[in-house]
Design a protein around this motif. Structure first.
Motif, PDB file in Angstrom:
ATOM      1  N   ASP A 182      77.379  27.305  81.543  1.00 27.72           N
ATOM      2  CA  ASP A 182      76.790  26.484  80.490  1.00 27.72           C
ATOM      3  C   ASP A 182      77.892  25.692  79.768  1.00 27.72           C
ATOM      4  O   ASP A 182      78.896  26.293  79.363  1.00 27.72           O
ATOM      5  CB  ASP A 182      76.082  27.428  79.511  1.00 27.72           C
ATOM      6  CG  ASP A 182      75.246  26.733  78.457  1.00 27.72           C
ATOM      7  OD1 ASP A 182      75.424  25.526  78.260  1.00 27.72           O
ATOM      8  OD2 ASP A 182      74.418  27.427  77.830  1.00 27.72           O
ATOM      9  N   PRO A 183      77.747  24.364  79.644  1.00 26.17           N
ATOM     10  CA  PRO A 183      76.665  23.522  80.126  1.00 26.17           C
ATOM     11  C   PRO A 183      76.946  23.005  81.535  1.00 26.17           C
ATOM     12  O   PRO A 183      78.017  22.443  81.789  1.00 26.17           O
ATOM     13  CB  PRO A 183      76.667  22.373  79.123  1.00 26.17           C
ATOM     14  CG  PRO A 183      78.104  22.212  78.742  1.00 26.17           C
ATOM     15  CD  PRO A 183      78.703  23.592  78.799  1.00 26.17           C
ATOM     16  N   PHE A 184      76.001  23.175  82.434  1.00 26.50           N
ATOM     17  CA  PHE A 184      76.255  22.813  83.825  1.00 26.50           C
ATOM     18  C   PHE A 184      76.451  21.314  84.010  1.00 26.50           C
ATOM     19  O   PHE A 184      77.040  20.877  84.998  1.00 26.50           O
ATOM     20  CB  PHE A 184      75.120  23.308  84.736  1.00 26.50           C
ATOM     21  CG  PHE A 184      73.867  22.477  84.672  1.00 26.50           C
ATOM     22  CD1 PHE A 184      73.743  21.322  85.437  1.00 26.50           C
ATOM     23  CD2 PHE A 184      72.800  22.856  83.883  1.00 26.50           C
ATOM     24  CE1 PHE A 184      72.590  20.556  85.389  1.00 26.50           C
ATOM     25  CE2 PHE A 184      71.639  22.101  83.827  1.00 26.50           C
ATOM     26  CZ  PHE A 184      71.543  20.945  84.584  1.00 26.50           C
ATOM     27  N   TYR A 185      75.970  20.493  83.048  1.00 25.39           N
ATOM     28  CA  TYR A 185      76.116  19.046  83.190  1.00 25.39           C
ATOM     29  C   TYR A 185      77.527  18.564  82.821  1.00 25.39           C
ATOM     30  O   TYR A 185      77.895  17.430  83.115  1.00 25.39           O
ATOM     31  CB  TYR A 185      75.065  18.303  82.355  1.00 25.39           C
ATOM     32  CG  TYR A 185      75.042  18.705  80.892  1.00 25.39           C
ATOM     33  CD1 TYR A 185      75.936  18.162  79.981  1.00 25.39           C
ATOM     34  CD2 TYR A 185      74.115  19.634  80.430  1.00 25.39           C
ATOM     35  CE1 TYR A 185      75.915  18.537  78.653  1.00 25.39           C
ATOM     36  CE2 TYR A 185      74.089  20.015  79.099  1.00 25.39           C
ATOM     37  CZ  TYR A 185      74.988  19.462  78.220  1.00 25.39           C
ATOM     38  OH  TYR A 185      74.968  19.840  76.896  1.00 25.39           O
ATOM     39  N   ASN A 186      78.320  19.435  82.183  1.00 28.10           N
ATOM     40  CA  ASN A 186      79.717  19.111  81.873  1.00 28.10           C
ATOM     41  C   ASN A 186      80.505  20.414  81.822  1.00 28.10           C
ATOM     42  O   ASN A 186      81.040  20.807  80.787  1.00 28.10           O
ATOM     43  CB  ASN A 186      79.817  18.366  80.539  1.00 28.10           C
ATOM     44  CG  ASN A 186      81.239  17.903  80.252  1.00 28.10           C
ATOM     45  OD1 ASN A 186      81.970  17.507  81.156  1.00 28.10           O
ATOM     46  ND2 ASN A 186      81.628  17.937  78.990  1.00 28.10           N
ATOM     47  N   PRO A 187      80.607  21.104  82.957  1.00 33.82           N
ATOM     48  CA  PRO A 187      81.173  22.452  82.945  1.00 33.82           C
ATOM     49  C   PRO A 187      82.686  22.476  82.816  1.00 33.82           C
ATOM     50  O   PRO A 187      83.383  21.546  83.228  1.00 33.82           O
ATOM     51  CB  PRO A 187      80.755  23.002  84.308  1.00 33.82           C
ATOM     52  CG  PRO A 187      80.705  21.800  85.191  1.00 33.82           C
ATOM     53  CD  PRO A 187      80.174  20.696  84.303  1.00 33.82           C
ATOM     54  N   THR A 188      83.172  23.563  82.249  1.00 32.27           N
ATOM     55  CA  THR A 188      84.608  23.850  82.242  1.00 32.27           C
ATOM     56  C   THR A 188      84.915  25.083  83.085  1.00 32.27           C
ATOM     57  O   THR A 188      86.068  25.457  83.224  1.00 32.27           O
ATOM     58  CB  THR A 188      85.115  24.089  80.810  1.00 32.27           C
ATOM     59  OG1 THR A 188      84.376  25.169  80.226  1.00 32.27           O
ATOM     60  CG2 THR A 188      84.945  22.836  79.954  1.00 32.27           C
ATOM     61  N   ARG A 189      83.838  25.703  83.667  1.00 39.23           N
ATOM     62  CA  ARG A 189      84.043  26.906  84.472  1.00 39.23           C
ATOM     63  C   ARG A 189      82.970  27.008  85.541  1.00 39.23           C
ATOM     64  O   ARG A 189      81.785  26.779  85.267  1.00 39.23           O
ATOM     65  CB  ARG A 189      83.997  28.157  83.590  1.00 39.23           C
ATOM     66  CG  ARG A 189      84.275  29.464  84.320  1.00 39.23           C
ATOM     67  CD  ARG A 189      84.354  30.623  83.331  1.00 39.23           C
ATOM     68  NE  ARG A 189      83.058  30.884  82.715  1.00 39.23           N
ATOM     69  CZ  ARG A 189      82.154  31.736  83.218  1.00 39.23           C
ATOM     70  NH1 ARG A 189      82.413  32.398  84.334  1.00 39.23           N
ATOM     71  NH2 ARG A 189      81.017  31.925  82.608  1.00 39.23           N
ATOM     72  N   ILE A 190      83.394  27.323  86.756  1.00 39.95           N
ATOM     73  CA  ILE A 190      82.470  27.675  87.824  1.00 39.95           C
ATOM     74  C   ILE A 190      82.975  28.958  88.484  1.00 39.95           C
ATOM     75  O   ILE A 190      84.159  29.288  88.385  1.00 39.95           O
ATOM     76  CB  ILE A 190      82.325  26.556  88.884  1.00 39.95           C
ATOM     77  CG1 ILE A 190      83.663  26.288  89.596  1.00 39.95           C
ATOM     78  CG2 ILE A 190      81.754  25.292  88.271  1.00 39.95           C
ATOM     79  CD1 ILE A 190      83.560  25.313  90.761  1.00 39.95           C
ATOM     80  N   VAL A 191      82.077  29.685  89.117  1.00 46.29           N
ATOM     81  CA  VAL A 191      82.438  30.897  89.848  1.00 46.29           C
ATOM     82  C   VAL A 191      81.948  30.731  91.277  1.00 46.29           C
ATOM     83  O   VAL A 191      80.745  30.560  91.524  1.00 46.29           O
ATOM     84  CB  VAL A 191      81.825  32.155  89.208  1.00 46.29           C
ATOM     85  CG1 VAL A 191      82.197  33.397  90.019  1.00 46.29           C
ATOM     86  CG2 VAL A 191      82.290  32.299  87.761  1.00 46.29           C
ATOM     87  N   VAL A 192      82.888  30.757  92.224  1.00 49.66           N
ATOM     88  CA  VAL A 192      82.577  30.548  93.637  1.00 49.66           C
ATOM     89  C   VAL A 192      82.816  31.858  94.378  1.00 49.66           C
ATOM     90  O   VAL A 192      83.956  32.323  94.493  1.00 49.66           O
ATOM     91  CB  VAL A 192      83.450  29.429  94.239  1.00 49.66           C
ATOM     92  CG1 VAL A 192      83.057  29.171  95.691  1.00 49.66           C
ATOM     93  CG2 VAL A 192      83.340  28.151  93.414  1.00 49.66           C
ATOM     94  N   ASN A 193      81.728  32.473  94.827  1.00 49.84           N
ATOM     95  CA  ASN A 193      81.831  33.753  95.542  1.00 49.84           C
ATOM     96  C   ASN A 193      82.692  34.754  94.771  1.00 49.84           C
ATOM     97  O   ASN A 193      83.550  35.442  95.323  1.00 49.84           O
ATOM     98  CB  ASN A 193      82.404  33.531  96.947  1.00 49.84           C
ATOM     99  CG  ASN A 193      81.484  32.692  97.815  1.00 49.84           C
ATOM    100  OD1 ASN A 193      80.268  32.724  97.647  1.00 49.84           O
ATOM    101  ND2 ASN A 193      82.064  31.928  98.723  1.00 49.84           N
TER     102      ASN A 193
END
Length: 322
Positions: free
Chosen positions: A252-263
């Motif tokens: 959050d917020p996915f429209y301007n993220p500062t963090r993602i988790v990939v696997n």
């Protein structure tokens, strides 16, 4: 041949214009030269705040300024077609806020006008240019999570009803889908493309715009996107992309993220905001391009077709005000 420094004109002085203009000033090659508002006093106040040289009380005066190269349209949705078309007809390149228009027919008209005049036109879908969203698209394209099967994304907040508020007024292009739902829909399009079918449910406000919506986008071989938006309920603005070999979670917020988790592995980026899409416009216009390969006009039209299909199923028809 345009100079490297592009003179921009900003049409409207609302909240989005204020934030985007502040980011414009951080981008090399951008000079915010002019601003217009229906109230000249507001234009002058905005100009003083942002160091803008010229203030106009009518957007037509701004479009008549021969020194303006690019126009940023930040009006409510209901005025996008009128202002963007006038800007193109005045020979200006255009960055137009999302949703680009109220209807597919209006969007097609803008695209045809831009192409006929060999001018740059782009919808301001800033999410496409966020570094982490670019990473998400690349990871999905390179099978980092296998075949994408499901996308889930939500965007909603409670906004008190007021028939005159732009989010509720039909003539302004109000409603949840055009203002909020476009983000989850655009994310699904960016990863899976245009769907084979659209199924939507939702409720209407007293002004005959959508108060909320749930949308199912269906793709070949069963891939799908489950999306929701609301002006009457608050959601966590997260997204998740699930594939046959893993998943990507967009914080959050996915429209301007500062963090993602990939696997299970976290990736971060602090450099969000609107500067990325502004840089894209500068690079494309100075190169002589008429659209962005990352946010093509065909992409914009495809998203508008999905939104219009969903709106019609809920019972919203903007052709009555377009």
């Amino acid at each position: 041949m345009l100079p490297y420094v592009l003179n921009w004109g900003v049409v409207a002085t609302g909240g989005i214009a204020d934030v985007v203009t502040a980011d414009m000033r951080k981008v090399p090659g951008v000079n915010v030269l002019a601003v217009s508002s229906r109230q000249l006093a507001r234009a002058r106040e905005f100009a003083a705040k942002h160091g803008v040289e010229r203030a106009y009380g009518d957007y037509r005066e701004l479009l008549a300024d021969p020194d303006v190269h690019v126009v940023y349209v930040a009006t409510p949705h209901g005025q996008h077609h009128e202002v963007a078309k006038a800007a193109l007809e005045a020979g200006k390149h255009v960055l137009c806020e999302k949703a680009i228009t109220l209807t597919v027919a209006q969007a097609e008209d803008l695209v045809a006008t831009a192409r006929a005049r060999n001018l740059f036109l782009m919808e301001a879908m800033w999410t496409r240019f966020n570094p982490l969203i670019r990473d998400v698209r690349a990871l999905a394209a390179n099978d980092a999570i296998g075949e994408v099967r499901t996308i889930r994304a939500d965007f909603g907040f409670q906004h008190d009803f007021d028939a005159q508020d732009r989010l509720w007024a039909k003539e302004a292009g109000g409603g949840a889908l055009l203002d909020l739902g476009i983000y989850p829909v655009a994310l699904a399009h960016a990863l899976l493309g245009e769907p084979e079918s659209v199924t939507a449910v939702g409720a209407l406000a007293p002004t005959d715009v959508d108060a909320d919506a749930g949308v199912l986008l269906s793709y070949p071989h069963g891939a799908h996107a489950l999306l929701s938006c609301s002006l009457v309920a608050t959601y966590e603005t997260k997204a998740e992309i699930v594939g046959t070999a893993g998943r990507i979670q967009i914080a959050d917020p996915f429209y301007n993220p500062t963090r993602i988790v990939v696997n299970g592995v976290e990736h971060t980026c602090a450099d969000g905001g609107y500067t990325h899409q502004i840089r894209e416009v500068v690079e494309r216009v100075t190169a002589g391009d008429t659209e962005s390969p990352e946010m093509t006009l065909d992409d914009t039209l495809a998203v508008m077709r999905t939104l219009e299909a969903a709106l019609h199923q809920i019972g919203v028809d903007y052709t009555t005000v377009a």
